[in-house]
Design a protein around this motif. Structure first.
Motif, short mmCIF file in Angstrom:
data_model
loop_
_atom_site.label_atom_id
_atom_site.label_comp_id
_atom_site.label_asym_id
_atom_site.label_seq_id
_atom_site.Cartn_x
_atom_site.Cartn_y
_atom_site.Cartn_z
N TYR A 47 -44.91 9.30 -4.37
CA TYR A 47 -44.10 9.08 -5.57
C TYR A 47 -43.73 10.42 -6.20
N ALA A 48 -44.70 11.32 -6.26
CA ALA A 48 -44.46 12.63 -6.87
C ALA A 48 -43.42 13.41 -6.09
N LYS A 49 -43.48 13.34 -4.75
CA LYS A 49 -42.50 14.06 -3.92
C LYS A 49 -41.10 13.52 -4.14
N PHE A 50 -40.99 12.19 -4.21
CA PHE A 50 -39.67 11.59 -4.43
C PHE A 50 -39.12 11.98 -5.79
N ILE A 51 -39.91 11.82 -6.84
CA ILE A 51 -39.44 12.13 -8.19
C ILE A 51 -39.08 13.60 -8.32
N ASP A 52 -39.92 14.47 -7.76
CA ASP A 52 -39.64 15.91 -7.83
C ASP A 52 -38.39 16.26 -7.04
N GLY A 53 -38.26 15.66 -5.83
CA GLY A 53 -37.09 15.93 -5.00
C GLY A 53 -35.82 15.44 -5.64
N ALA A 54 -35.86 14.24 -6.23
CA ALA A 54 -34.67 13.68 -6.88
C ALA A 54 -34.25 14.51 -8.09
N ARG A 55 -35.21 14.97 -8.85
CA ARG A 55 -34.87 15.77 -10.04
C ARG A 55 -34.28 17.11 -9.67
N LYS A 56 -34.77 17.71 -8.58
CA LYS A 56 -34.20 18.99 -8.14
C LYS A 56 -32.76 18.80 -7.68
N LEU A 57 -32.51 17.71 -6.93
CA LEU A 57 -31.15 17.44 -6.48
C LEU A 57 -30.24 17.09 -7.65
N SER A 58 -30.82 16.48 -8.68
CA SER A 58 -30.00 16.11 -9.85
C SER A 58 -29.50 17.35 -10.59
N GLU A 59 -30.20 18.46 -10.44
CA GLU A 59 -29.73 19.70 -11.05
C GLU A 59 -28.40 20.14 -10.43
N THR A 60 -28.26 19.93 -9.12
CA THR A 60 -27.00 20.24 -8.45
C THR A 60 -25.91 19.27 -8.91
N ILE A 61 -26.28 17.99 -9.01
CA ILE A 61 -25.32 16.99 -9.50
C ILE A 61 -24.85 17.38 -10.90
#
Length: 473
Positions: free
Chosen positions: A5-19
């Motif tokens: 869960y932590a990996k997904f949430i962290d990965g999604a938030r990092k990609l959201s910075e690009t978005i």
């Protein structure tokens, strides 16, 4: 919190910075969302996030991804965000040039194909999570919105919960949410936006008179009561349950614990006496999610009811109305229109169910699955709802997939596939089965392992059924 869960949430938030960077560079942003409660909730979350960030956008709700819509979006040169769809159509999306950037925020099983260039693909399956039960499309959208710096979005957690319930992800003990969904629930509770209770899961438990709530129950569908308010008044009166108190209609939330228990027991007796399976009530008691910021007695107070309202408006073709409500419009005219639509929707669903159960030849055993023939009866936007009700209310004990057919506005045939919650079928992935069987007859299909769909040519129905038999072994 688990490591996955932590990996997904962290990965999604990092990609959201690009978005976050892309949306400022390519305004107005195009948002395309799926037309169910989850897709509408996801679209509302992203739309409200962009609005608060000062980013211009255009949002549209779609029944399916079509070439004309993708051509229009990709050629615009603007940033495009897909909500609750896209992962199953990576090969199709790769045919277009996304110079303004493309973000795919989805929870459906991804197609085994590389994501388009200049795109960001956020999906729980890519992190080893289950998009069927652990997080919905609106949950993905919410995690992404939290990655937008300087934008406050904690209140949007309730929309992620509404979307998850609309996608029937309440499959944990007591009809509760699990996985990342549960983390979002805890967050909303901690912020005071949500309370969680255990109760009877009648529709309109806080918003409708008890006899109307009982008559509105379509999943499970109770013959003789569902859709018949007069019959429900008689049923409740015989139990000695008062329908009014101090001149006001009582709702389910007004009933005492003893009255609720008596109601449930009498429903069991009613089903047994009329030779209906009592097992259809097994999920009628469960977890209730109450949205504290919504007005009491409103349809949006109970998260399941909120999801049903969005779904009803959308399935009746009022995409704009559904999105407007999810965006926060609580004007009297808007709510009145939505509530009226919801009533019409439930009446129509009840009528379809009664017809299917009363007419021989509507449900056919195909050995490995049941075929539900609705070509001349149910319109395409309501087919998935009808299929789910028949699957869970009347065929759940059989444990086999249910495949339903109806006509589509495009001239094709719409296919809806459902697997009962109680199914013991091993290694069944309906999304994959639909994709393979549909492609064999020149159609397209996909979805989740337990809920999927397809579109096929009208003259290919028999070939498609034969392909299904082969694909299911």
């Amino acid at each position: 919190m688990s490591e996955d869960y932590a990996k997904f949430i962290d990965g999604a938030r990092k990609l959201s910075e690009t978005i976050y960077e892309w949306v400022y560079e390519n305004q107005p942003v195009i948002i395309l969302g799926h037309n169910d409660a989850d897709g509408i909730s996801a679209t509302a979350i992203i739309s409200k996030t962009l609005y608060r960030a000062g980013v211009r956008f255009h949002a549209r709700i779609l029944r399916r991804l079509e070439a004309s819509e993708l051509e229009r979006a990709s050629s615009s040169g603007r940033m495009t965000i897909l909500c609750d769809m896209g992962s199953g159509y990576l090969s199709l999306l790769s045919k277009y040039s996304w110079n303004g950037g493309l973000a795919i925020l989805d929870h459906h099983k991804p197609e085994l194909f590389e994501a388009p260039s200049n795109s960001i693909h956020i999906n729980p399956h890519l992190y080893g999570l289950d998009g069927v039960s652990e997080i919905s499309g609106s949950g993905v959208a919410y995690i992404v919105s939290k990655g937008f710096s300087r934008v406050e979005c904690k209140d949007l957690a309730v929309l992620a919960i509404v979307g998850a319930l609309g996608d029937m992800q309440d499959i944990d003990v007591g009809r509760s949410l699990r996985g990342v969904n549960k983390l979002i629930v805890k967050e909303a509770e901690g912020e005071g936006y949500l309370t969680v209770q255990r109760d009877l899961l009648l529709p309109g438990r806080e918003s409708r008179p008890i006899h109307i709530a009982l008559a509105s129950l379509v999943n499970p569908f109770i013959p003789g009561l569902s859709g018949d308010e007069d019959a429900c008044i008689s049923f409740l009166s015989k139990l000695g349950i008062s329908l009014k108190e101090s001149g006001r209609w009582r709702t389910l939330s007004d009933l005492s614990k003893e009255e609720k228990q008596m109601l449930f027991n009498e429903l069991l007796r009613y089903l047994a006496e009329n030779s209906y399976p009592t097992s259809i009530l097994r999920d009628l008691i469960g977890t209730v999610y109450i949205l504290q910021k919504e007005r009491r007695f409103s349809y949006m107070r109970d998260a399941r009811e909120y999801a049903s309202l969005l779904n009803a408006c959308s399935r009746m073709g009022l995409y704009g109305l559904a999105l407007t409500i999810a965006m926060g419009d609580r004007g009297d005219d808007t709510i009145a229109k939505a509530e009226s639509t919801y009533i019409d929707y439930r009446r129509k669903i009840s009528s379809y169910i009664r017809t299917i159960l009363s007419e021989p030849g509507r449900i056919i055993s195909m050995g490995k699955f049941y075929l539900l023939k609705c070509l001349d009866l149910v319109e395409e936007d309501l087919l998935s709802v009808v299929t789910s009700i028949i699957t869970e209310s009347y065929l759940a004990d059989r444990g086999l997939p249910v495949i339903a057919l109806s006509g589509a506005s495009s001239g094709e045939v719409k296919v809806s596939a459902r697997l009962p919650r109680s199914s013991k079928v091993q290694n069944m992935d309906l999304g994959l089965v639909m994709r393979r069987a549909a492609s064999r007859v020149g159609g397209e299909g996909g979805g989740h392992s337990v809920a999927a769909g397809a579109y096929i040519a009208k003259g290919k129905v028999e070939d498609f059924i034969a392909a299904l038999v082969e694909e299911m072994g």
